[in-house]
Design a protein around this motif. Structure first.
Motif, PDB file in Angstrom:
ATOM      1  N   UNK A  97       0.871  -1.169   0.097  1.00 43.99           N
ATOM      2  CA  UNK A  97       0.043  -0.227  -0.064  1.00 43.99           C
ATOM      3  C   UNK A  97       0.866   1.264  -0.077  1.00 43.99           C
ATOM      4  N   UNK A  98       2.016   1.290   0.428  1.00 43.66           N
ATOM      5  CA  UNK A  98       3.034   2.233   0.623  1.00 43.66           C
ATOM      6  C   UNK A  98       4.382   1.793   0.620  1.00 43.66           C
ATOM      7  N   UNK A  99       5.224   2.575   0.525  1.00 45.39           N
ATOM      8  CA  UNK A  99       6.630   2.154   0.944  1.00 45.39           C
ATOM      9  C   UNK A  99       7.743   3.357   0.794  1.00 45.39           C
ATOM     10  N   UNK A 100       8.824   3.142   1.246  1.00 44.01           N
ATOM     11  CA  UNK A 100       9.719   4.287   1.454  1.00 44.01           C
ATOM     12  C   UNK A 100      11.221   3.816   1.351  1.00 44.01           C
ATOM     13  N   UNK A 101      12.110   4.451   1.019  1.00 44.60           N
ATOM     14  CA  UNK A 101      13.599   4.149   0.856  1.00 44.60           C
ATOM     15  C   UNK A 101      14.567   4.635   2.205  1.00 44.60           C
ATOM     16  N   UNK A 102      15.602   3.956   2.551  1.00 42.65           N
ATOM     17  CA  UNK A 102      16.294   4.302   3.637  1.00 42.65           C
ATOM     18  C   UNK A 102      15.280   4.917   4.861  1.00 42.65           C
ATOM     19  N   UNK A 103      14.539   4.030   5.243  1.00 38.87           N
ATOM     20  CA  UNK A 103      13.452   4.614   6.258  1.00 38.87           C
ATOM     21  C   UNK A 103      14.043   5.075   7.843  1.00 38.87           C
ATOM     22  N   UNK A 104      14.951   4.125   8.052  1.00 32.01           N
ATOM     23  CA  UNK A 104      15.442   4.057   9.499  1.00 32.01           C
ATOM     24  C   UNK A 104      16.814   3.683   9.812  1.00 32.01           C
ATOM     25  N   UNK A 105      17.501   4.139  10.962  1.00 31.35           N
ATOM     26  CA  UNK A 105      18.627   3.597  11.248  1.00 31.35           C
ATOM     27  C   UNK A 105      18.213   2.494  12.340  1.00 31.35           C
ATOM     28  N   UNK A 106      18.845   1.286  12.153  1.00 28.96           N
ATOM     29  CA  UNK A 106      18.572   0.176  13.157  1.00 28.96           C
ATOM     30  C   UNK A 106      19.739   0.091  13.926  1.00 28.96           C
ATOM     31  N   UNK A 107      19.735   0.448  15.332  1.00 27.61           N
ATOM     32  CA  UNK A 107      21.074   0.509  16.141  1.00 27.61           C
ATOM     33  C   UNK A 107      20.939  -0.487  17.150  1.00 27.61           C
ATOM     34  N   UNK A 127      -2.144  -6.202   4.868  1.00 26.66           N
ATOM     35  CA  UNK A 127      -2.391  -6.598   6.032  1.00 26.66           C
ATOM     36  C   UNK A 127      -1.914  -5.939   7.250  1.00 26.66           C
ATOM     37  N   UNK A 128      -1.209  -4.779   7.138  1.00 26.30           N
ATOM     38  CA  UNK A 128      -0.998  -3.886   8.038  1.00 26.30           C
ATOM     39  C   UNK A 128       0.486  -4.106   8.696  1.00 26.30           C
ATOM     40  N   UNK A 129       1.239  -5.319   8.359  1.00 27.81           N
ATOM     41  CA  UNK A 129       2.393  -5.724   8.723  1.00 27.81           C
ATOM     42  C   UNK A 129       3.475  -4.855   7.883  1.00 27.81           C
ATOM     43  N   UNK A 160       7.551  -8.645  14.449  1.00 27.90           N
ATOM     44  CA  UNK A 160       6.335  -9.213  13.522  1.00 27.90           C
ATOM     45  C   UNK A 160       6.587  -8.690  12.184  1.00 27.90           C
ATOM     46  N   UNK A 161       7.698  -8.058  11.823  1.00 18.08           N
ATOM     47  CA  UNK A 161       8.014  -7.478  10.259  1.00 18.08           C
ATOM     48  C   UNK A 161       8.348  -8.598   9.302  1.00 18.08           C
ATOM     49  N   UNK A 162       8.268  -8.783   8.243  1.00 16.19           N
ATOM     50  CA  UNK A 162       9.074  -9.511   7.313  1.00 16.19           C
ATOM     51  C   UNK A 162      10.418  -8.765   6.971  1.00 16.19           C
ATOM     52  N   UNK A 163      11.152  -9.757   6.805  1.00 18.43           N
ATOM     53  CA  UNK A 163      12.528  -9.333   6.122  1.00 18.43           C
ATOM     54  C   UNK A 163      12.982 -10.028   4.859  1.00 18.43           C
ATOM     55  N   UNK A 164      13.438  -9.331   3.699  1.00 15.37           N
ATOM     56  CA  UNK A 164      14.146 -10.251   2.716  1.00 15.37           C
ATOM     57  C   UNK A 164      15.318  -9.627   2.433  1.00 15.37           C
TER      58      UNK A 164
END
Length: 818
Positions: A97-107, A127-129, A160-164
């Motif tokens: 439904x929507x997406x972005x690039x370089x959304x955050x730093x995971x520290x 589905x909101x995930x 609960x996020x998917x990762x690829x």
């Protein structure tokens, strides 16, 4: 998502406490926010700004830019075209439904050492995930990267996020999606046709029923006989297919498959019904197969074969690359003849028959691929060659066979005959390396002589301590020849400006971009126009030209003149490319779009404005390539691209060759247009005439109108000799008429109240035919040169000859020198 993710070892999430760092808001007002992943995972990361910039520099191998996403209507940044392809797939996914690039730093902390990682993409699913994606080719993942991806996957799993982790997109898939992406803008929406398509394909069906339902245009209806639709049957294993004749039987539970069937070649081995078969022959619609178990042959339709359960390609027949005839012609005849002799024997081993064998030839038993293995055939050939007096070991023949399969006939050529001679001769390699280093150092230095370069080479060699014998410098003459060869084409002892410009060129092209349709790739740039104009304040100065060129058609879709180009002018240029060029008063009827080769009637049905438009194509930009000028990198220009749904692709800094077509087009502007206009000052001071600025008579608006007309006649339709020569003739007369009066009309040049008929102006002894632009009365050429007025005097100009531009009753524009 249809993309394969890599298998990474996931670390236990409890071993790390993950944090987030992201930007809230856009532009200069964005503020940095920090939170723990467990507390901040609910943030709408699909709407945040990128936490990293997309740097661009000279020599960079990847191309950063922005892609217009139809899902959100926003420009999504990417660091490479690998990420761009993934953005395209996300944009086409019905689950996103929507997406972005370089959304955050995971520290996180790794043994008290802070670490961080910015995923490439974040997508919000229906589905909101959330879906977090890292884009990296398989061959560019180091052990440290693999560990980072594993920790990112663990962090995503904890909330609960998917990762690829994905790599390259299949070439055919990327090309198809990129093609379809050009039609996803709302301006391409045709509601009646879209409604009919949705109604026709509301349930899975074949192409034929949808076509009969009116999904296609009447003039592009499919043929009556439509190939069967391949669907995935519910009663087959994954990957097996069943044939459904019209798409209706079994369509309720079988989604349609649009995968492309494999290409078969003679000699391929396929697996069918648990048995391997060999392809013996191919026709347009059928394939002839051989069952090696009993030697039986059978003919099968291609559509039935591709749809049969259990069909797969077992082994591919080897096909040697074709040899370039141009390369073969430059080799000795005996060398090529020897290579062809080896080719005959190798082909017989691979296929069973030599290449000169005619149709229906039968393989000799010792070389029959159906009953002999490849090693058995190679052993038999080695024995045969020994009986012919050409002793060759099995290993040597296998090596020749491999070289033929990988390199074709050229792989059998003796490498000693194709090895180029050394450019540096027999000079010590240490001296050659020192000379090359010294030549590179001269790029940014002032131009010197060879003697200075020789002293620098001696210094470089003196500073080397490699434990080898001392280096002996060559003689002066040999050194001069060596320097001449090493510095060839680099302007080491010539122009410093040319030397620095040539040094920016890359070692070789990174790849090629092919524009398959108008607007797919367009390039924009600005340059000072080498024509002096009269500005509104009465000063004479040059103006700046900005234009947009389509790579597919090499057409100038829009051009604008300004004293100094601003970002709003570049944005206006994009809008002009989207709108038809209106016909102007005084333009010839031959310039109408209805008179051109463009499909005028079909285009007019789409846009009624084209009824009265000039023959300049209306090209919708999909991707605009520009440099790093402030005009194009401004937020105004980017907002214009976002509003119009245009992808933004800047070239690398200091790399003008990456948009070479628009750069070289400026030289064509000088030769085809600017040099024929009054006020032309040449492309440099060396080429400027005396008092060239004094010949300037055009205002910027008048020159803009003349440029627009030249783009239609002299550039877009420059292959038409009649139209382009007509424009050239009246431009010549505008530059040569006395007392500075210039004007253009359908019949020629209007001089004060007089019109020069360029069709009859052949430069004869009597001069061109001239008529009054107001009353049409004839005026002799000699009288015109002496300053005579119209004999009727009823349309004589006002008392002063210094009058502004106006329009006569006949519709002709009169322009007089102020």
């Amino acid at each position: 998502m249809g993309s394969a993710s890599s298998a990474v070892a996931v670390e236990p999430s409890s071993a790390f406490e993950f944090g987030l760092c992201y930007l809230e808001g856009n532009g200069s007002g964005a503020r940095e926010c920090r939170a723990l992943l467990a507390a901040g995972w609910g943030t709408r990361f699909e709407d945040v700004a990128p936490v990293r910039r997309f740097p661009s520099f000279q020599g960079q191998r990847n191309f950063p830019g922005t892609w217009w996403a139809a899902t959100s209507g926003e420009l999504i940044g990417f660091e490479s075209w690998l990420e761009r392809d993934r953005i395209m797939l996300l944009d086409f996914s019905s689950q996103v439904t929507a997406f972005s690039s370089q959304p955050f730093w995971l520290t996180w902390l790794d043994e008290d050492r802070p670490r961080r990682h910015a995923p490439d993409l974040f997508a919000r699913l229906s589905d909101g995930t959330g879906l977090v994606i890292d884009v990296r080719p398989d061959n560019r993942i180091s052990p440290k990267d693999a560990e980072t991806f594993a920790l990112t996957a663990a962090a995503c799993e904890s909330v609960g996020w998917r990762y690829e982790r994905v790599g390259e997109v299949a070439t055919v898939l990327a090309a198809n999606v990129r093609w379809l992406a050009g039609y996803r803008h709302p301006r391409c929406m045709n509601l009646p046709i879209a409604s009919e398509l949705l109604r026709a394909f509301s349930t899975p069906a074949g192409v034929a029923p949808g076509d009969r339902a009116g999904a296609r245009r009447p003039d592009r209806r499919a043929a009556d006989v439509v190939p069967p639709v391949v669907v995935r049957g519910a009663d087959h294993r994954s990957g097996d297919c069943a044939v459904v004749g019209d798409g209706s039987r079994g369509a309720a539970h079988c989604p349609m498959s649009v995968s492309r069937p494999p290409e078969l070649r003679i000699g391929d081995r396929i697996r069918l019904g648990g048995t391997e078969h060999t392809v013996l022959g191919l026709t347009g619609t059928a394939v002839r197969l051989l069952d090696p178990s009993d030697g039986a042959e059978a003919s099968v339709m291609l559509t039935e074969l591709f749809a049969a359960p259990g069909f797969s390609l077992a082994t591919r027949a080897a096909v040697a690359p074709l040899a370039s005839q141009q390369l073969l012609e430059g080799l000795p005849a005996e060398t090529v003849e020897q290579a062809r002799w080896w080719e005959d024997h190798i082909v017989e081993v691979l296929t069973g028959v030599p290449p000169q064998a005619g149709p229906g030839a039968v393989a000799r038993p010792e070389y029959d691929p159906l009953i002999r293995t490849l090693r058995q055939r190679e052993t038999a050939k080695a024995a045969e060659l020994e009986t012919l007096g050409r002793t060759v070991t099995l290993r040597t023949f296998q090596r020749l066979r491999y070289r033929y399969e990988t390199g074709g006939l050229l792989g059998l050529i003796d490498g000693r005959t194709t090895r180029p001679p050394s450019v540096t001769g027999r000079v010590d390699e240490r001296v050659v390396d020192a000379v090359r280093q010294a030549v590179r150092e001269q790029t940014q230095a002032s131009t010197g002589t060879v003697d200075r370069l020789r002293r620098r080479v001696e210094q470089i060699l003196a500073g080397q301590d490699d434990g080898q014998d001392p280096v002996v410098m060559p003689s002066r003459a040999t050194f001069y020849r060596l320097v001449q060869r090493v510095s060839a084409g680099k302007h080491t002892f010539g122009s410093a400006r040319s030397r620095r410009s040539l040094a920016k060129q890359p070692d070789g092209p990174f790849g090629t971009v092919v524009a398959l349709r108008p607007g797919e790739w367009m390039r924009i740039d600005s340059t000072p126009l080498n024509v002096r104009v009269v500005l509104d304040n009465g000063m004479v100065d040059r103006v700046e030209l900005t234009w947009l060129i389509d790579m597919a058609t090499r057409t100038i879709s829009a051009a604008v003149l300004r004293p100094s180009t601003k970002s709003v002018d570049a944005a206006l240029l994009l809008a002009r490319s989207l709108t038809p060029e209106p016909m102007r008063p005084g333009w010839s009827e031959a310039l109408r779009m209805s008179r051109s080769v463009l499909p005028h009637r079909r285009l007019t049905a789409i846009d009624e404005r084209l009824e009265h438009a000039a023959a300049r194509p209306v090209i919708v930009p999909e991707t605009v390539v520009c440099d790093h000028g402030m005009v194009y990198m401004s937020q105004t220009f980017r907002n214009a691209c976002r509003a119009m749904g245009i992808n933004f692709q800047p070239s690398h800094e200091g790399s003008p060759w990456e948009k070479g077509s628009v750069e070289t087009s400026f030289s064509g502007l000088d030769t085809l247009f600017a040099q024929h206009v009054a006020g032309y000052v040449g492309n440099s001071v060396e080429n400027r005439g005396r008092g060239a600025e004094k010949t300037a008579v055009w205002s910027m608006i008048e020159l803009q109108e003349l440029l627009d007309e030249w783009i239609v006649v002299g550039f877009t339709d420059r292959r038409s000799l009649n139209t382009s020569s007509e424009l050239r003739r009246f431009i010549d007369y505008m530059s040569a008429t006395p007392d500075g009066c210039r004007a253009a009309s359908p019949v020629g040049v209007v001089l004060r109240c007089r019109a020069i008929d360029v069709e009859a102006a052949d430069g004869g002894p009597e001069g061109p035919a001239i008529g009054c632009g107001m009353c049409g009365q004839s005026i002799d050429w000699m009288g015109l040169r002496s300053g005579a007025s119209c004999p009727s005097r009823s349309c004589q100009p006002p008392g002063s000859t210094r009058w502004a531009s106006s329009c006569s009753r006949s519709g002709r524009v009169r322009l007089a020198k102020r």
